[in-house]
Enzyme design. Structure first.
Site, PDB file in Angstrom:
ATOM      1  N   ASP A  31       0.737  -1.226   0.025  1.00 15.81           N
ATOM      2  CA  ASP A  31      -0.075  -0.064   0.071  1.00 15.81           C
ATOM      3  C   ASP A  31       0.746   1.295   0.122  1.00 15.81           C
ATOM      4  OD1 ASP A  31      -3.158   0.743   0.922  1.00 15.81           O
ATOM      5  OD2 ASP A  31      -1.922   2.120   1.020  1.00 15.81           O
ATOM      6  N   THR A  34      -1.906   6.411   0.866  1.00 19.51           N
ATOM      7  CA  THR A  34      -2.210   7.884   0.229  1.00 19.51           C
ATOM      8  C   THR A  34      -2.922   8.692   1.304  1.00 19.51           C
ATOM      9  OG1 THR A  34      -4.346   7.136  -0.544  1.00 19.51           O
ATOM     10  CG2 THR A  34      -2.374   7.030  -1.839  1.00 19.51           C
ATOM     11  N   THR A 132     -15.864  -1.660  -9.733  1.00 17.38           N
ATOM     12  CA  THR A 132     -17.012  -1.100  -9.118  1.00 17.38           C
ATOM     13  C   THR A 132     -18.466  -0.982 -10.194  1.00 17.38           C
ATOM     14  OG1 THR A 132     -17.962   1.325  -8.808  1.00 17.38           O
ATOM     15  CG2 THR A 132     -16.054   1.360 -10.117  1.00 17.38           C
ATOM     16  N   ASP A 133     -19.670  -0.958  -9.647  1.00 14.14           N
ATOM     17  CA  ASP A 133     -20.695  -0.893 -10.554  1.00 14.14           C
ATOM     18  C   ASP A 133     -20.845   0.511 -11.509  1.00 14.14           C
ATOM     19  OD1 ASP A 133     -21.475   1.008  -8.488  1.00 14.14           O
ATOM     20  OD2 ASP A 133     -23.395  -0.072  -8.019  1.00 14.14           O
ATOM     21  N   GLU A 134     -20.190   1.556 -10.990  1.00 10.48           N
ATOM     22  CA  GLU A 134     -20.138   3.060 -11.603  1.00 10.48           C
ATOM     23  C   GLU A 134     -19.545   2.718 -13.101  1.00 10.48           C
ATOM     24  OE1 GLU A 134     -18.909   6.267  -9.120  1.00 10.48           O
ATOM     25  OE2 GLU A 134     -19.469   4.960  -7.225  1.00 10.48           O
ATOM     26  N   TYR A 158     -13.284   9.165 -12.301  1.00  6.89           N
ATOM     27  CA  TYR A 158     -13.311   7.926 -11.380  1.00  6.89           C
ATOM     28  C   TYR A 158     -13.706   6.679 -12.209  1.00  6.89           C
ATOM     29  CZ  TYR A 158     -14.335   4.244  -8.008  1.00  6.89           C
ATOM     30  OH  TYR A 158     -14.474   3.025  -7.511  1.00  6.89           O
ATOM     31  N   ALA A 160     -14.137   6.442 -15.371  1.00  6.72           N
ATOM     32  CA  ALA A 160     -13.542   6.337 -16.577  1.00  6.72           C
ATOM     33  C   ALA A 160     -12.350   5.362 -16.309  1.00  6.72           C
ATOM     34  CB  ALA A 160     -13.485   7.478 -17.283  1.00  6.72           C
ATOM     35  N   LYS A 162     -11.528   3.632 -13.766  1.00  7.23           N
ATOM     36  CA  LYS A 162     -11.770   1.834 -13.343  1.00  7.23           C
ATOM     37  C   LYS A 162     -12.037   1.309 -14.611  1.00  7.23           C
ATOM     38  CE  LYS A 162     -11.683   0.514  -9.660  1.00  7.23           C
ATOM     39  NZ  LYS A 162     -10.660  -0.209  -9.046  1.00  7.23           N
ATOM     40  N   TYR A 215     -26.449  16.063  -1.547  1.00  2.42           N
ATOM     41  CA  TYR A 215     -26.113  16.675  -3.025  1.00  2.42           C
ATOM     42  C   TYR A 215     -27.607  16.776  -3.693  1.00  2.42           C
ATOM     43  CZ  TYR A 215     -21.216  15.739  -2.638  1.00  2.42           C
ATOM     44  OH  TYR A 215     -19.994  15.703  -2.380  1.00  2.42           O
ATOM     45  N   ARG A 222     -28.405   4.497  -4.866  1.00  2.00           N
ATOM     46  CA  ARG A 222     -27.386   3.544  -4.917  1.00  2.00           C
ATOM     47  C   ARG A 222     -27.766   2.375  -4.213  1.00  2.00           C
ATOM     48  NH1 ARG A 222     -26.026   7.201  -7.850  1.00  2.00           N
ATOM     49  NH2 ARG A 222     -24.232   8.393  -7.622  1.00  2.00           N
ATOM     50  N   HIS A 290     -23.355  14.164 -11.999  1.00  2.08           N
ATOM     51  CA  HIS A 290     -24.062  13.150 -10.838  1.00  2.08           C
ATOM     52  C   HIS A 290     -24.778  11.884 -11.372  1.00  2.08           C
ATOM     53  CE1 HIS A 290     -25.578  12.849  -6.306  1.00  2.08           C
ATOM     54  NE2 HIS A 290     -25.011  11.677  -6.730  1.00  2.08           N
TER      55      HIS A 290
HETATM   56  P1  NAD Z   1      -9.653   3.697  -0.431  1.00  2.00           P
HETATM   57  O1  NAD Z   1      -9.678   4.707  -0.862  1.00  2.00           O
HETATM   58  O2  NAD Z   1     -10.316   3.432   0.906  1.00  2.00           O
HETATM   59  O3  NAD Z   1      -8.431   2.547  -0.255  1.00  2.00           O
HETATM   60  C1  NAD Z   1      -7.493   2.490  -1.328  1.00  2.00           C
HETATM   61  C2  NAD Z   1      -6.117   2.301  -0.661  1.00  2.00           C
HETATM   62  O4  NAD Z   1      -5.246   2.098  -1.908  1.00  2.00           O
HETATM   63  C3  NAD Z   1      -5.518   3.070   0.231  1.00  2.00           C
HETATM   64  O5  NAD Z   1      -4.896   2.308   1.387  1.00  2.00           O
HETATM   65  C4  NAD Z   1      -4.425   3.752  -0.595  1.00  2.00           C
HETATM   66  O6  NAD Z   1      -3.341   4.154   0.168  1.00  2.00           O
HETATM   67  C5  NAD Z   1      -3.839   2.575  -1.445  1.00  2.00           C
HETATM   68  N1  NAD Z   1      -3.444   3.150  -2.735  1.00  2.00           N
HETATM   69  C6  NAD Z   1      -3.677   4.129  -3.467  1.00  2.00           C
HETATM   70  N2  NAD Z   1      -3.043   4.249  -4.680  1.00  2.00           N
HETATM   71  C7  NAD Z   1      -1.967   3.308  -4.507  1.00  2.00           C
HETATM   72  C8  NAD Z   1      -0.956   2.772  -5.482  1.00  2.00           C
HETATM   73  N3  NAD Z   1      -0.772   3.523  -6.299  1.00  2.00           N
HETATM   74  N4  NAD Z   1      -0.270   1.811  -4.980  1.00  2.00           N
HETATM   75  C9  NAD Z   1      -0.620   1.183  -3.790  1.00  2.00           C
HETATM   76  N5  NAD Z   1      -1.580   1.322  -2.916  1.00  2.00           N
HETATM   77  C10 NAD Z   1      -2.218   2.571  -3.318  1.00  2.00           C
HETATM   78  O7  NAD Z   1     -10.719   2.684  -1.441  1.00  2.00           O
HETATM   79  P2  NAD Z   1     -11.828   1.374  -0.873  1.00  2.00           P
HETATM   80  O8  NAD Z   1     -13.028   2.104  -0.777  1.00  2.00           O
HETATM   81  O9  NAD Z   1     -11.211   0.496   0.117  1.00  2.00           O
HETATM   82  O10 NAD Z   1     -11.812   0.807  -2.437  1.00  2.00           O
HETATM   83  C11 NAD Z   1     -11.107  -0.209  -2.642  1.00  2.00           C
HETATM   84  C12 NAD Z   1     -11.176  -0.720  -4.081  1.00  2.00           C
HETATM   85  O11 NAD Z   1     -12.446  -0.984  -4.202  1.00  2.00           O
HETATM   86  C13 NAD Z   1     -10.812   0.218  -5.241  1.00  2.00           C
HETATM   87  O12 NAD Z   1     -10.341  -0.450  -6.367  1.00  2.00           O
HETATM   88  C14 NAD Z   1     -12.210   0.913  -5.401  1.00  2.00           C
HETATM   89  O13 NAD Z   1     -12.296   1.644  -6.918  1.00  2.00           O
HETATM   90  C15 NAD Z   1     -13.141  -0.394  -5.382  1.00  2.00           C
HETATM   91  N6  NAD Z   1     -14.575  -0.188  -4.972  1.00  2.00           N
HETATM   92  C16 NAD Z   1     -14.880   0.712  -3.908  1.00  2.00           C
HETATM   93  C17 NAD Z   1     -16.086   0.847  -3.650  1.00  2.00           C
HETATM   94  C18 NAD Z   1     -16.640   1.592  -2.172  1.00  2.00           C
HETATM   95  O14 NAD Z   1     -17.813   1.728  -1.936  1.00  2.00           O
HETATM   96  N7  NAD Z   1     -15.702   1.891  -1.622  1.00  2.00           N
HETATM   97  C19 NAD Z   1     -17.374   0.352  -4.399  1.00  2.00           C
HETATM   98  C20 NAD Z   1     -16.799  -0.127  -5.676  1.00  2.00           C
HETATM   99  C21 NAD Z   1     -15.613  -0.511  -5.688  1.00  2.00           C
HETATM  100  P1  TYD Z   2     -20.224   8.438  -2.426  1.00  2.00           P
HETATM  101  O1  TYD Z   2     -20.236   7.886  -1.219  1.00  2.00           O
HETATM  102  O2  TYD Z   2     -19.203   9.447  -2.746  1.00  2.00           O
HETATM  103  O3  TYD Z   2     -20.118   7.201  -3.454  1.00  2.00           O
HETATM  104  P2  TYD Z   2     -20.464   7.388  -4.992  1.00  2.00           P
HETATM  105  O4  TYD Z   2     -20.418   8.525  -5.526  1.00  2.00           O
HETATM  106  O5  TYD Z   2     -19.151   6.480  -5.541  1.00  2.00           O
HETATM  107  O6  TYD Z   2     -21.717   6.504  -5.112  1.00  2.00           O
HETATM  108  O7  TYD Z   2     -21.678   9.303  -2.505  1.00  2.00           O
HETATM  109  C1  TYD Z   2     -22.870   8.293  -2.578  1.00  2.00           C
HETATM  110  C2  TYD Z   2     -24.051   9.167  -2.946  1.00  2.00           C
HETATM  111  O8  TYD Z   2     -24.273  10.199  -1.786  1.00  2.00           O
HETATM  112  C3  TYD Z   2     -23.700   9.712  -4.196  1.00  2.00           C
HETATM  113  O9  TYD Z   2     -25.000   9.752  -4.822  1.00  2.00           O
HETATM  114  C4  TYD Z   2     -23.314  11.151  -3.982  1.00  2.00           C
HETATM  115  C5  TYD Z   2     -23.852  11.496  -2.417  1.00  2.00           C
HETATM  116  N1  TYD Z   2     -23.354  12.444  -1.506  1.00  2.00           N
HETATM  117  C6  TYD Z   2     -24.103  13.388  -1.031  1.00  2.00           C
HETATM  118  O10 TYD Z   2     -25.262  13.673  -1.244  1.00  2.00           O
HETATM  119  N2  TYD Z   2     -23.462  14.189  -0.215  1.00  2.00           N
HETATM  120  C7  TYD Z   2     -22.076  14.012   0.087  1.00  2.00           C
HETATM  121  O11 TYD Z   2     -21.476  14.939   0.880  1.00  2.00           O
HETATM  122  C8  TYD Z   2     -21.032  12.992  -0.420  1.00  2.00           C
HETATM  123  C9  TYD Z   2     -19.805  12.668  -0.380  1.00  2.00           C
HETATM  124  C10 TYD Z   2     -22.031  12.053  -1.364  1.00  2.00           C
END
Ligand code: NAD
Ligand code: TYD
Length: 352
Positions: A31, A34, A132-134, A158, A160, A162, A215, A222, A290
């Site tokens: 890791d 960041t 991600t589903d996005e 983001y 794009a 992924k 927002y 979601r 959005h």
């Molecule tokens: P996060 O942002 O909490 O964590 C990302 C981690 O990756 C951090 O620990 C960061 O230090 C590390 N990192 C970033 N750049 C790096 C690099 N170049 N080399 C090594 N490590 C690096 O993210 P998360 O929410 O835990 O998401 C994890 C994965 O799941 C991501 O790929 C994200 O796209 C995917 N994902 C997340 C969600 C969600 O709801 N959180 C949903 C769908 C998919």
């Molecule tokens: P987020 O947790 O950023 O996930 P994603 O955009 O990847 O789905 O946001 C979830 C939803 O919540 C999204 O529709 C944007 C909305 N949102 C707010 O309304 N207020 C906020 O401050 C944030 C961060 C997100």
């Protein structure tokens, strides 16, 4: 031995903790730390000789090659990414660097390593891409949920980035035969999520007595997946998934943001009598571009791998609220100066 990337972030850390609880197999955790990476997430593994943490970048080819040569993992699970849509709107470059170029570099290292493995090890090696589903874009109300066969139509920098990495992963399977698998999951929530995403941000604001910024009209939809359920799905994919396939993972919990925030406030009030966060819900300017709705059809992973989520939104959110209340020091520690700067930047733009 498995190699996890991004295992100090939200989902990666939950995965590593669950993995070490679930089995005896060692984990190497690479890791970059960041702003989203947090060694405090891994505190429970202090003294665990079967968890090796390495501070470094997935794009550092020499480092990744040496880790592969030294530890000889049977699988790479790639969580490492820049993961927040709003940050990708303010500064997309880091998303291209890590999600696209970094994943490409990791794939190159994995391909060279895998190609040189003895036949038995080569046959059982897996490269798992956490997506991600996005990447599927936005759904109209009432339209069928995303299936694995849907076209990729990413709308944010983001998604794009992924989508680009997912295409590379697919190509490495098709062209070179690398045994890749991709999971496309919905919005995760649970312990240890950085308070920039909706649920922990609202919890943070609620506990700090601040406005809760929703927002636009708050009717964006979601699907919500409890992180522990997601980790179990990834394990099923590592053990039983078919190389070359993609699997959608969802929580059976499609909800409008406003309902998510209201539910959160209600559950928080039940745990903390007198907490009147619901009164502080505030509508702010909408996010650029959005996406209106995401929804997941998870029938493939249920049918083929026997996985389905255990938590309902109600049970998962209760566990999450409990965790944040029990770990206010964690929340205070991550709410650093850098974090405050981000909040000022993002919400000044949303208020304008
Ligand atoms: P996060 O942002 O909490 O964590 C990302 C981690 O990756 C951090 O620990 C960061 O230090 C590390 N990192 C970033 N750049 C790096 C690099 N170049 N080399 C090594 N490590 C690096 O993210 P998360 O929410 O835990 O998401 C994890 C994965 O799941 C991501 O790929 C994200 O796209 C995917 N994902 C997340 C969600 C969600 O709801 N959180 C949903 C769908 C998919
Ligand atoms: P987020 O947790 O950023 O996930 P994603 O955009 O990847 O789905 O946001 C979830 C939803 O919540 C999204 O529709 C944007 C909305 N949102 C707010 O309304 N207020 C906020 O401050 C944030 C961060 C997100």
């Amino acid at each position: 031995m498995i190699l996890v990337t991004g295992g100090a972030g939200f989902i990666g850390a939950n995965f590593v903790l669950d993995w070490r609880e679930r089995c005896d197999e060692p984990v190497v955790n690479l890791d970059k730390l960041t702003y989203a990476g947090n060694l405090g997430n891994l505190a429970a593994l202090k003294g665990d000789a079967k968890h090796v943490f390495v501070h470094g970048d997935i794009g550092d080819r020499a480092l990744v090659e040496s880790l592969l040569a030294t530890h000889r993992p049977r699988a790479i699970i790639n969580f490492a990414a820049e993961s927040h849509v709003d940050r990708s709107i303010h500064g997309p470059a880091a998303f291209i660097e890590t999600n696209v170029v970094g994943t490409f570099s990791l794939l190159e290292a994995a391909r060279a390593y895998w190609a040189a493995l003895p036949e038995v090890e080569r046959a059982r090696f897996r490269f798992v891409q956490i997506s991600t589903d996005e990447v599927y874009g936005s759904l109209a109300p009432g339209a069928p949920s995303f299936a694995e066969t849907c076209a990729y139509e990413p709308n944010s920098p983001y998604s794009a980035s992924k989508a680009s990495s997912d295409h590379l992963v697919r190509a490495y399977h098709h062209t070179y035969g690398l045994p890749t698998l991709t999971t496309n999951c919905s919005n995760n929530y649970g312990p240890r999520q950085f308070p920039e995403k909706l649920i922990p941000l609202m919890l943070h604001c609620a506990l700090a007595g601040k406005p809760l910024p929703v927002y636009g009209d708050g009717l964006h939809v979601r699907d919500w997946l409890y992180v522990g359920d997601h980790c179990a799905a990834i394990c099923a994919v590592i053990e039983r998934g078919r190389p070359g396939e993609t699997y959608n993972v969802g929580g059976n919990a499609e909800m409008a943001n406003l309902d998510v925030v209201r539910t959160l406030c209600r559950i928080l009030a039940a745990h903390k009598p007198g907490c009147n966060a619901e009164e502080r819900i505030t509508f702010v300017k909408d996010r650029l571009g959005h996406d209106r709705r995401y929804a997941i059809d998870a029938s493939k992973i249920r049918r083929e791998l026997g996985w389905s989520p255990r938590e309902t939104f109600e049970s998962g959110i209760s566990r999450t609220v409990r965790w944040y209340l029990d770990n206010e020091a964690w929340l205070a520690a991550v709410a650093s100066k850098e974090y405050q700067k981000w909040i000022s930047l993002n919400y000044a733009a949303q208020a304008a």
